[in-house]
Design a protein around this motif. Structure first.
Motif, PDB file in Angstrom:
ATOM      1  N   ILE B 156       0.819  -1.209   0.000  1.00  0.00           N
ATOM      2  CA  ILE B 156       0.000   0.000   0.000  1.00  0.00           C
ATOM      3  C   ILE B 156       0.857   1.266   0.000  1.00  0.00           C
ATOM      4  O   ILE B 156       0.756   2.081  -0.893  1.00  0.00           O
ATOM      5  CB  ILE B 156      -0.984  -0.032   1.191  1.00  0.00           C
ATOM      6  N   ASP B 157       1.696   1.427   1.005  1.00  0.00           N
ATOM      7  CA  ASP B 157       2.615   2.575   1.021  1.00  0.00           C
ATOM      8  C   ASP B 157       3.985   2.085   0.556  1.00  0.00           C
ATOM      9  O   ASP B 157       4.585   1.222   1.202  1.00  0.00           O
ATOM     10  CB  ASP B 157       2.707   3.179   2.434  1.00  0.00           C
ATOM     11  N   LEU B 188       3.231   5.113 -13.509  1.00  0.00           N
ATOM     12  CA  LEU B 188       1.863   5.626 -13.648  1.00  0.00           C
ATOM     13  C   LEU B 188       1.714   6.970 -12.940  1.00  0.00           C
ATOM     14  O   LEU B 188       1.984   7.077 -11.744  1.00  0.00           O
ATOM     15  CB  LEU B 188       0.866   4.614 -13.090  1.00  0.00           C
ATOM     16  N   SER B 189       1.305   7.977 -13.699  1.00  0.00           N
ATOM     17  CA  SER B 189       1.177   9.308 -13.122  1.00  0.00           C
ATOM     18  C   SER B 189       0.053  10.090 -13.809  1.00  0.00           C
ATOM     19  O   SER B 189      -0.772   9.511 -14.514  1.00  0.00           O
ATOM     20  CB  SER B 189       2.518  10.048 -13.226  1.00  0.00           C
ATOM     21  N   VAL B 201       5.992   9.626  -7.026  1.00  0.00           N
ATOM     22  CA  VAL B 201       6.378   9.533  -8.439  1.00  0.00           C
ATOM     23  C   VAL B 201       7.695  10.275  -8.675  1.00  0.00           C
ATOM     24  O   VAL B 201       8.595   9.754  -9.326  1.00  0.00           O
ATOM     25  CB  VAL B 201       5.262  10.095  -9.353  1.00  0.00           C
ATOM     26  N   PHE B 237      -1.774   0.565  -3.699  1.00  0.00           N
ATOM     27  CA  PHE B 237      -2.992   1.317  -3.410  1.00  0.00           C
ATOM     28  C   PHE B 237      -3.692   1.650  -4.730  1.00  0.00           C
ATOM     29  O   PHE B 237      -4.856   1.310  -4.942  1.00  0.00           O
ATOM     30  CB  PHE B 237      -2.644   2.602  -2.642  1.00  0.00           C
ATOM     31  N   VAL B 238      -2.943   2.259  -5.636  1.00  0.00           N
ATOM     32  CA  VAL B 238      -3.504   2.613  -6.940  1.00  0.00           C
ATOM     33  C   VAL B 238      -3.820   1.346  -7.743  1.00  0.00           C
ATOM     34  O   VAL B 238      -4.887   1.230  -8.362  1.00  0.00           O
ATOM     35  CB  VAL B 238      -2.519   3.524  -7.711  1.00  0.00           C
ATOM     36  N   ASN B 240      -4.618  -1.695  -6.782  1.00  0.00           N
ATOM     37  CA  ASN B 240      -5.806  -2.390  -6.289  1.00  0.00           C
ATOM     38  C   ASN B 240      -7.077  -1.649  -6.696  1.00  0.00           C
ATOM     39  O   ASN B 240      -8.076  -2.265  -7.096  1.00  0.00           O
ATOM     40  CB  ASN B 240      -5.716  -2.494  -4.756  1.00  0.00           C
ATOM     41  N   ILE B 241      -7.047  -0.331  -6.596  1.00  0.00           N
ATOM     42  CA  ILE B 241      -8.230   0.460  -6.982  1.00  0.00           C
ATOM     43  C   ILE B 241      -8.522   0.263  -8.464  1.00  0.00           C
ATOM     44  O   ILE B 241      -9.676   0.041  -8.864  1.00  0.00           O
ATOM     45  CB  ILE B 241      -8.014   1.956  -6.629  1.00  0.00           C
ATOM     46  N   ILE B 242      -7.493   0.301  -9.299  1.00  0.00           N
ATOM     47  CA  ILE B 242      -7.692   0.107 -10.741  1.00  0.00           C
ATOM     48  C   ILE B 242      -8.252  -1.282 -11.047  1.00  0.00           C
ATOM     49  O   ILE B 242      -9.161  -1.432 -11.859  1.00  0.00           O
ATOM     50  CB  ILE B 242      -6.365   0.312 -11.504  1.00  0.00           C
ATOM     51  N   LYS B 244     -10.018  -3.325  -9.119  1.00  0.00           N
ATOM     52  CA  LYS B 244     -11.409  -3.479  -8.684  1.00  0.00           C
ATOM     53  C   LYS B 244     -12.344  -2.585  -9.492  1.00  0.00           C
ATOM     54  O   LYS B 244     -13.483  -2.948  -9.766  1.00  0.00           O
ATOM     55  CB  LYS B 244     -11.526  -3.180  -7.187  1.00  0.00           C
ATOM     56  N   PHE B 245     -11.842  -1.416  -9.851  1.00  0.00           N
ATOM     57  CA  PHE B 245     -12.631  -0.512 -10.700  1.00  0.00           C
ATOM     58  C   PHE B 245     -12.923  -1.186 -12.038  1.00  0.00           C
ATOM     59  O   PHE B 245     -14.043  -1.140 -12.550  1.00  0.00           O
ATOM     60  CB  PHE B 245     -11.857   0.792 -10.910  1.00  0.00           C
TER      61      PHE B 245
END
Lengths: 344, 344
Positions: B156-157, B188-189, B201, B237-238, B240-242, B244-245
């Motif tokens: 995550i961090d 990714l940014s 980043v 963090f990013v 996992n969100i992507i 699941k999204f």
């Protein structure tokens, strides 16, 4: 679905940055005139006079309330926003924003450099009290048109108090514009439990929980589509990635469906299905993104918008202006500020 | 497209956590037996003996190399991984991982608690030198099957050095598994310019630029689909969100297409199109996600996998094991470590 005082209601004076957008005045002028058909608006087209008047000459505007307001030049996407504002004091975005400041316009619509539009709005209209930066928010998915995302990309590294203000501003938009009672606010994370998330989520979680907002805790990537939550809060880093990812995926999937269905549907029907699929993943191109947190109603459009997207952004902005969105947001932030929630 | 030494090649001994996954042994056993049809594998089904044998009794396994390895209980998704490992030393995931440690298995496949599978792997097999944590990576979109994402959600961090190791591990996977020469690695940014992005980043950018990787700079959300980049690095963090999204959006869009096309296609054809669209946005359910960075080939599957997903994860793992993925990754990390890139 929408409250709609703009349509057939009081006159709304709309300043359009006619020089903005990838396609410039030919599309902005066309789109602005399209918007006049649906709303009782007075149009202030801000741009290089000759260029804008040449575009207007293609249309019959007799009896319509359309004015050209002269400006000189524009600030490009490749320019540093603040420097651009300094070097080009007569640029279209600055002249258009001044119309808001003097009360000559009720709504500003810009498809130009997002950075310059934001900087110009903050500089001339000022931030709402308690806020350190503005943000962009709204629904962005045709398959989830009532799920609001804040921030869509204007704030990269966010302090917890800014995340709370995203929740408040999104909540007002959800209530006032989408008519959702007591909107459920969720914090975008990697699991629904309070312990799940990065440092920013942990810190923001506490502040949101202490606020008067209807905070339901963490939500996950799939919750844009589950109806669990009305307003999803994330920093602009994550928000921007999601927005651009969605655009890319929508384009890829509409191509995929076109290939997958080739031969199963007539070509024109197939084209329509593919277009619809693309549209549903590219909603900000059709309705614009409201800029939240400045003292005036400002709509930021996607640079690649065509006329219909410009008309859509004006449409959204007129509705927002008509229901007093800016005042409601100011009140909500004042409530948070008085509770001390915007200090950390 | 794939190097393929597993199929018809050397025997691969596969330990399957038969108790894992939302549907338990009935699906894991079925899926594992399915995988035997395509590959020359020896199957070690780890689980409560009676339960697994009862499942096996439904199939004709005469002459097939299938063994049941007895364990006791399982670690659930709701348990804390490390505590679970402590309290249940004979649980299926620990017994299965031990088979890897003793050399009795070449590949471990688990659909159980991701946290427990990772902790068990790190604890028993150990991390590759220079690494502080393992990660999960691979392609995840049917419409972009050659774009590798690391990390998919396990970290995550993340410190910049960990981000660099994601780039290295993803690069090896891209080269060895997908056959891409000199894979292009992107960070990714929110914009492609070096100045665009959050603090993480900026810090990772510098380290990646100094590394021997083929780093092309920042990439954006749409670049999963543009072919600009082969390996996309982001924190979990990013990631996992992507992930699941994408699952949520895929489900919503397949429903949308089904409604949009109702009446235009025969019902069964319509169902297939909708299924295909769902599949293409849910690739990890069909191929599993390789765990990168531990000293052994471990495949982590989606808990909601059915038999075909389990067979798919075994298939991916057998291919990875056959081409010596773990050794290649170890070498790549050693190269980074010797250049000092994994220290900050």
């Amino acid at each position: 679905m929408f409250k709609d005082p703009g349509r057939g209601g009081a006159l709304v004076k709309v300043a359009v940055d006619a020089m903005g957008g990838d396609f410039g005045p030919s599309e902005t002028v066309k789109g602005a005139l399209q918007a006049m058909e649906a709303h009782n608006i007075e149009l202030l087209l801000v741009g290089d006079r000759e260029v804008v008047e040449a575009e207007l000459a293609h249309y019959d505007i007799k009896g319509k309330s359309v004015q050209v307001v002269a400006s000189e030049g524009k600030i490009g996407d490749d320019e540093h926003p603040i420097e651009g504002l300094r070097r080009k004091p007569k640029s279209s975005i600055l002249v258009a924003t001044k119309l808001m400041k003097t009360g000559d316009a009720d709504l500003l619509v810009s498809m130009g450099s997002t950075g310059a539009s934001m900087a110009s709005s903050v500089f001339l209209l000022g931030l709402m009290e308690g806020l350190e930066r503005p943000c962009i928010g709204g629904p962005f998915l045709g398959v989830a048109p009532r799920t609001v995302l804040v921030d869509m990309g204007s704030n990269i590294d966010c302090r917890p108090s800014l995340m709370v203000s995203f929740g408040a501003l999104g909540s007002v938009f959800s209530h006032e514009y989408l008519g959702i009672e007591n909107p459920k606010v969720g914090l975008l994370s990697v699991g629904s439990e309070a312990a799940k998330g990065n440092r920013q989520v942990h810190d923001s979680y506490e502040l949101l929980q202490e606020s008067h907002l209807n905070f339901i805790g963490n939500v996950e990537g799939m919750d844009f589509f589950t109806g669990r939550v009305d307003v999803i809060v994330c920093d602009g880093f994550v928000g921007n990635i999601i927005m651009k990812f969605t655009e890319g995926l929508g384009t890829a999937l509409s191509r995929y469906v076109e290939q997958r269905l080739a031969g199963h549907l007539p070509a024109d029907e197939l084209g329509k299905v593919s277009d619809d699929l693309w549209q549903t993943t590219n909603m900000p191109r059709t309705m614009g993104g409201p800029l939240f947190g400045v003292n005036g109603m400002v709509m930021i459009g996607h640079g690649s918008c065509r006329a219909s997207g410009i008309a859509g952004a004006i449409d959204t902005g007129v509705r927002c202006a008509g229901i007093g969105m800016v005042d409601s947001m100011r009140q909500e932030l004042a409530r948070l500020a008085s509770a001390g929630a915007l200090k950390s």
